[in-house]
Design a protein around this motif. Structure first.
Motif, PDB file in Angstrom:
ATOM      1  N   ARG A  27       0.829  -1.207   0.000  1.00  0.00           N
ATOM      2  CA  ARG A  27       0.000   0.000   0.000  1.00  0.00           C
ATOM      3  C   ARG A  27       0.866   1.260   0.000  1.00  0.00           C
ATOM      4  NH1 ARG A  27      -4.580  -1.290   4.276  1.00  0.00           N
ATOM      5  NH2 ARG A  27      -5.458   0.701   3.665  1.00  0.00           N
ATOM      6  N   MET A  64      -5.901  12.514   5.960  1.00  0.00           N
ATOM      7  CA  MET A  64      -7.292  12.754   5.605  1.00  0.00           C
ATOM      8  C   MET A  64      -7.974  13.576   6.694  1.00  0.00           C
ATOM      9  SD  MET A  64     -10.390  10.106   4.828  1.00  0.00           S
ATOM     10  CE  MET A  64     -10.406   9.349   6.427  1.00  0.00           C
ATOM     11  N   VAL A  92      -8.754   2.797   5.031  1.00  0.00           N
ATOM     12  CA  VAL A  92      -8.837   2.977   3.578  1.00  0.00           C
ATOM     13  C   VAL A  92      -8.006   4.186   3.152  1.00  0.00           C
ATOM     14  CG1 VAL A  92     -10.401   3.369   1.642  1.00  0.00           C
ATOM     15  CG2 VAL A  92     -11.098   1.900   3.513  1.00  0.00           C
ATOM     16  N   ALA A  93      -7.937   5.196   4.018  1.00  0.00           N
ATOM     17  CA  ALA A  93      -7.212   6.423   3.672  1.00  0.00           C
ATOM     18  C   ALA A  93      -5.698   6.223   3.714  1.00  0.00           C
ATOM     19  CB  ALA A  93      -7.604   7.557   4.613  1.00  0.00           C
ATOM     20  N   ILE A 126      -8.570  12.557  -1.045  1.00  0.00           N
ATOM     21  CA  ILE A 126      -8.557  11.334  -0.233  1.00  0.00           C
ATOM     22  C   ILE A 126      -9.971  11.008   0.212  1.00  0.00           C
ATOM     23  CG2 ILE A 126      -7.749  10.228   1.882  1.00  0.00           C
ATOM     24  CD1 ILE A 126      -5.251  11.854   1.755  1.00  0.00           C
ATOM     25  N   VAL A 164     -11.901   7.613  -0.582  1.00  0.00           N
ATOM     26  CA  VAL A 164     -12.351   6.709   0.480  1.00  0.00           C
ATOM     27  C   VAL A 164     -13.825   6.388   0.278  1.00  0.00           C
ATOM     28  CG1 VAL A 164     -12.834   6.549   2.950  1.00  0.00           C
ATOM     29  CG2 VAL A 164     -10.627   7.392   2.177  1.00  0.00           C
TER      30      VAL A 164
END
Lengths: 303, 277
Positions: A229, A240, B104-105, B118, B122
């Protein structure tokens, strides 16, 4: 956020839970430092009152919070006793002879010991409020943000944060696995819960070895997954989630700063203006001087 | 070409004297947009093959090229990993965060993608695998199928062109397996993602465009699933079983029924039997 079945986190909704984790960590640090500046019994009472209110607002039951101090009760009493025996200043109350050793128990010694115990319990109670109202994930995220300046002296803060968050993620899995291995060994006749302390430790060996083997295997697979990843792909890692301060966070912070200011005023200002009563080498500090004077006056009135 | 392998050999060193070639002189081309199933018995080299695709392992000799970039080129390795998303066998060992959307991020965060994007990714990735409603949950108490779909979402957020499922269905119950397969086929159909599905369940290969059977580090069969199934006897020799419906048809044929050939699923079997009645 639910299902977090480890750590101290107490999952309810409250104003305290809702405060930004960064602010909570800062407040707790500041709190821990300022606890050492509390000198008068009046200030101790004030801070205890403050904690009581905070706990009430956080909707965490008092009994749950008090449990956090129970495990440390022995340490608390032990340090208090040490303090009583080894403080020689103050007015002697009692002399104990043990062989050639003379131990003076003084009013000042008891005073120190009681204050030490109070300080200690304030530290434990206050910091446990942080862990009761903040999830481990929020804590690691907040720590990463707070420690960010350390990247300038080449400390890999982000890697440390990842290590912490992975550790937190794997705790439930590893606990589950320990249970499974224990059951498997019991099914083969392993005797895990009888015998003395050393026997029990020895009996845990057949549980620990498979657990370690599997933990290493997991680590190996996880390393592949991290690589797959694109871990470390870019120096400019983004996030995020950003922490945004709410007005309530600021209010909480300033309320707390006000309390710290009061603690310092109590320690440094009151003594500077009001003369301390003369009680030999016993010291009355801060607002306690007023209380002492007040009590004296009441005594005079009654007599 | 999405994936090109040229004379690839990969050997594990057991010690100074002994080496094992997990993949032997393998050459292979996979076109963009195909759904490839790669089947093989344990120790056939299929997992080594998977790890060669995104440079987790580097070929001892030969070359692996992903959209023209060789995995041996150190500068291109992250580009390759961005192109080849990989989902592993154990869903528990590939999650980093305790909350679904954070996990997921993780990929796009590593790549330095802008925050707003992002968030979009996601949401997109989670809705692709049908897990959007779980975004604030923790994966700890989810079913295997859900966890594995989540792992796929984690990889999708990197926006890969090739999705490698390295035995990702092996630990799942039948329902979980079909959930994961459904998602993989949808991604292949709707988003044109090349899927390389590595498995030891032959029946999972049925709907693939292409079936590659590996044995002893080499390709034993390569073709359309129905074509490959015709070699059921040779498949049996390398310890692989064709779907039971095919086996049933073959057995019936042996006792004299006119079963034709190429029966691979229940519907076809039932239809054929009805015709014969």
């Amino acid at each position: 956020m639910r299902d977090i079945s480890f750590g101290q986190y107490y999952p309810v909704k409250s104003y305290v839970h809702n405060i930004d984790a960064r602010i909570k960590i800062l407040i707790t640090l500041l709190y821990m430092v300022s606890v050492f500046f509390i000198t008068s019994y009046t200030a101790f009472a004030g801070v205890f009152l403050f904690l009581t209110i905070v706990i009430a607002v956080s909707h965490v039951p008092y009994r749950t919070v008090l449990r956090s101090i129970k495990g440390l009760l022995f340490l608390l009493i032990f340090t208090a006793i040490i303090n009583i025996f080894f403080t020689s200043s103050g007015n002697p109350l009692l002399q104990i002879k043990i062989g050639k050793l003379m131990i003076n128990i003084t009013d000042q010694g008891i005073n120190f010991a009681v204050k030490m115990a109070l300080r200690f319990s304030l530290l434990v109670l206050g910091s446990s409020i942080l862990t009761f109202t903040t999830t481990p994930t929020e804590l690691t995220d907040a720590l990463e943000v707070l420690l960010k300046p350390l990247t300038y002296i080449k400390i890999p803060v982000h890697d440390l944060a990842i290590i912490m968050s992975i550790a937190l993620r794997f705790i439930p899995g590893l606990m589950e696995e320990t249970d499974k291995i224990m059951m498997a060994q019991k099914a083969r006749g392993a005797n895990l819960d009888s015998g003395n302390f050393f026997k029990k430790i020895k009996a845990m060996l057949p549980v620990l070895i498979p657990l370690f083997v599997s933990a290493f295997r997991r680590a190996d697979e996880l390393a592949d997954a991290l690589d797959a990843r694109c871990y470390n792909a870019s120096n400019k890692r983004t996030k995020m989630k950003v922490f945004k301060l709410k007005s309530t966070d600021l209010i909480a912070f300033f309320v707390f700063v006000a309390i710290v200011v009061l603690i310092f005023l109590d320690k440094y200002l009151v003594g500077a203006f009001v003369p301390s009563p003369d009680l030999g080498s016993f010291e009355v500090q801060g607002l306690d001087i007023f209380i002492y004077n007040l009590l004296l006056k009441i005594k005079v009135l009654i007599v | 070409m999405a994936v090109v392998l040229e004379n690839v050999t990969y050997s594990y060193n057991l010690d100074e004297m002994h080496r094992i070639d997990a993949v032997k002189n393998l050459s292979l081309r996979i076109k963009e947009g195909t759904f490839v199933a790669l089947v093989g018995h344990n120790g056939s080299g299929k997992s080594t093959f998977a790890k060669l695709l995104n440079g987790l392992l580097l070929p001892t000799s030969g070359e692996v090229k992903i959209f023209g970039n060789s995995t041996l080129d150190g500068n291109k390795i992250y580009e390759i990993r961005k192109d080849v998303g990989m989902v592993f066998q154990n869903p528990d060992n590939q999650m980093i965060a305790s909350i679904v959307e954070d996990d997921v991020a993780f990929g796009p965060e590593n790549l330095g993608v802008e925050r707003e994007e992002i968030k979009e990714r996601v949401e997109w990735a989670l809705s692709k695998v049908g897990m959007l409603e779980y975004r604030k949950h923790t994966p700890f108490k989810m079913s295997g199928g859900q966890k594995q779909r989540l792992a796929i979402a984690g990889v999708l957020a990197i926006k890969p062109k090739v999705l490698v499922l390295d035995e990702s269905t092996a630990m799942l119950d039948p329902q979980g397996r079909s959930e994961v397969l459904k998602v993989a086929h949808e991604l292949n159909r709707e988003d044109g993602i090349t899927v390389i599905h590595i498995t030891h369940f032959m029946e999972e290969a049925l709907d693939a465009d292409r079936l590659i059977v590996m044995n002893d580090g080499q390709i034993a069969f390569d073709g359309k699933p129905r074509e490959v199934f015709k070699h059921y006897e040779k498949l049996k020799e390398i310890k692989l079983a064709v779907p039971w419906e095919t086996q049933m048809a073959i057995s019936l044929k042996k006792v004299g029924l006119d079963m034709g050939s190429g029966i691979v699923n229940e519907e076809e079997l039932v239809e054929k039997l009805c015709q014969l009645l």
